[in-house]
Write an enzyme that holds these catalytic residues in place. Structure first.
Site, PDB file in Angstrom:
ATOM      1  N   LYS A 109      -6.100   2.668  -0.128  1.00  0.00           N
ATOM      2  CA  LYS A 109      -6.006   3.230  -1.478  1.00  0.00           C
ATOM      3  C   LYS A 109      -6.207   2.136  -2.519  1.00  0.00           C
ATOM      4  O   LYS A 109      -6.931   2.304  -3.502  1.00  0.00           O
ATOM      5  CB  LYS A 109      -4.636   3.906  -1.681  1.00  0.00           C
ATOM      6  N   GLN A 169       4.340   6.646  -1.269  1.00  0.00           N
ATOM      7  CA  GLN A 169       3.789   6.956   0.058  1.00  0.00           C
ATOM      8  C   GLN A 169       4.848   7.624   0.930  1.00  0.00           C
ATOM      9  O   GLN A 169       5.989   7.150   1.024  1.00  0.00           O
ATOM     10  CB  GLN A 169       3.274   5.661   0.704  1.00  0.00           C
ATOM     11  N   ASP A 219      -0.182  12.897  -6.725  1.00  0.00           N
ATOM     12  CA  ASP A 219      -0.113  13.615  -5.455  1.00  0.00           C
ATOM     13  C   ASP A 219      -0.036  15.124  -5.657  1.00  0.00           C
ATOM     14  O   ASP A 219      -0.191  15.884  -4.705  1.00  0.00           O
ATOM     15  CB  ASP A 219       1.164  13.195  -4.705  1.00  0.00           C
TER      16      ASP A 219
HETATM   17  N1  GUN Z   1       1.322  10.307   3.481  1.00  0.00           N
HETATM   18  C1  GUN Z   1       0.283  10.894   4.118  1.00  0.00           C
HETATM   19  N2  GUN Z   1      -0.507  11.529   3.250  1.00  0.00           N
HETATM   20  C2  GUN Z   1       0.034  11.350   2.024  1.00  0.00           C
HETATM   21  C3  GUN Z   1      -0.329  11.772   0.716  1.00  0.00           C
HETATM   22  O1  GUN Z   1      -1.333  12.464   0.478  1.00  0.00           O
HETATM   23  N3  GUN Z   1       0.497  11.373  -0.283  1.00  0.00           N
HETATM   24  C4  GUN Z   1       1.605  10.646  -0.065  1.00  0.00           C
HETATM   25  N4  GUN Z   1       2.362  10.317  -1.106  1.00  0.00           N
HETATM   26  N5  GUN Z   1       1.981  10.241   1.144  1.00  0.00           N
HETATM   27  C5  GUN Z   1       1.191  10.588   2.172  1.00  0.00           C
END
Ligand code: GUN
Length: 281
Positions: free
Chosen positions: A52, A96, A119
């Site tokens: 990311k 996350q 998100d």
């Molecule tokens: N963990 C796995 N996929 C995601 C996501 O799309 N957002 C977040 N915050 N954590 C994740």
């Protein structure tokens, strides 16, 4: 069969976003900022977060990762989120998941300012999506949606079957396809006759975390099949769809890896830019 190239689609989207960041920079003299909070040292999360950060930098965003040990107390994280909510240079905040057990996920999500919730998990954004109002849309379903639309721009009246009902994937995906006038069925681990449900589907989105669950004889000819699964096996990472079987029947299918994954990250960058633009209004 069309092999849906998520890597290529994501690269094209990133290119567009990069251009947009250049334009925003010249208009506002600043760039959108993304802050990711990573708690603990779970390896898959570390890899996701690194990707990311790398992608955010590539398109010209200001990117920051805040790392905490597993033992961090909830209050410290909540205070940090409040600080980021008030920081004008931060357009988007992502914590996350999954989180350590002693940290309350709901509290964390609800503390993020909905206008910075890249998100799309805050109840305000969940409500906005289900009401068809403006707001952040979770990155993975948004990525799946963009891939489906590339194959079939008119989804009116199509039967769409979600496999999996998570907040992050199945439920949000269902809302997006409902907005396209699909007839949507959300299935899950307790669904009876899953194969029969799938056999009626024009669009299937599998996000259930069971390796190669969806078989060739579950698929209607000409169906579009999107595989969100990431399952570790002896032969490497496989999806929730039996690729060899389904690729012989479906009209279009995403590979794993190289399908949905790259689009998820590109959509996170897109959401960050959208949050920035809305904050400048
Ligand atoms: N963990 C796995 N996929 C995601 C996501 O799309 N957002 C977040 N915050 N954590 C994740």
């Amino acid at each position: 069969m069309i092999l849906i190239d998520g890597k290529k689609a994501a690269s094209e989207l990133r290119e567009k976003l990069k251009q947009e960041v250049v334009e925003l920079k010249s208009k506002y003299n600043k760039v959108p900022g993304l802050t990711v909070i990573l708690i603990g040292d779970m390896t898959p999360s570390q890899i996701y977060v690194r990707n990311k950060e790398k992608s955010a930098n590539e398109v010209g965003l200001k990117s920051e990762v805040i790392k905490y040990p597993d033992s961090i107390d909830e209050k410290t994280v909540l205070n940090k989120i409040s600080e980021l909510n008030n920081d004008e240079t931060v357009s988007g905040i992502l914590v996350q998941l999954p989180l350590p057990k002693h940290i309350d996920k709901q509290k964390i999500i609800e503390t993020i300012d909905p206008s910075k919730d890249v998100d799309g998990l805050h109840p305000m954004n969940v409500g906005n999506l289900s009401s068809g109002y403006q707001g952040s849309i979770p990155c993975t379903p948004l990525g799946c949606y963009l891939l489906i639309k590339k194959i079939e721009s008119n989804l009116v009246g199509k039967k769409a079957v979600m496999i999996g009902r998570s907040n992050l994937n199945g439920k949000a995906m269902a809302q997006l396809l409902l907005q396209e006038d699909c007839t949507v069925t959300i299935t899950h681990s307790k669904t009876k006759n899953l194969r029969e449900e799938c056999l009626q589907a024009d669009v299937i989105v599998a996000a259930v975390g069971i390796k190669e669950l969806v078989k060739g004889d579950w698929i209607k000819k000409d169906a579009i099949v999107i595989d969100v699964g990431i399952n570790k096996t002896d032969k490497g990472i496989v999806g929730d769809v039996d690729f060899d079987e389904v690729s012989k029947v479906a009209r279009a299918l995403t590979p794993v890896p190289g399908g949905v994954g790259p689009m998820t990250i590109a959509c996170l960058l897109k959401n960050t830019i959208e949050c920035f633009k809305r904050s400048q209004l």
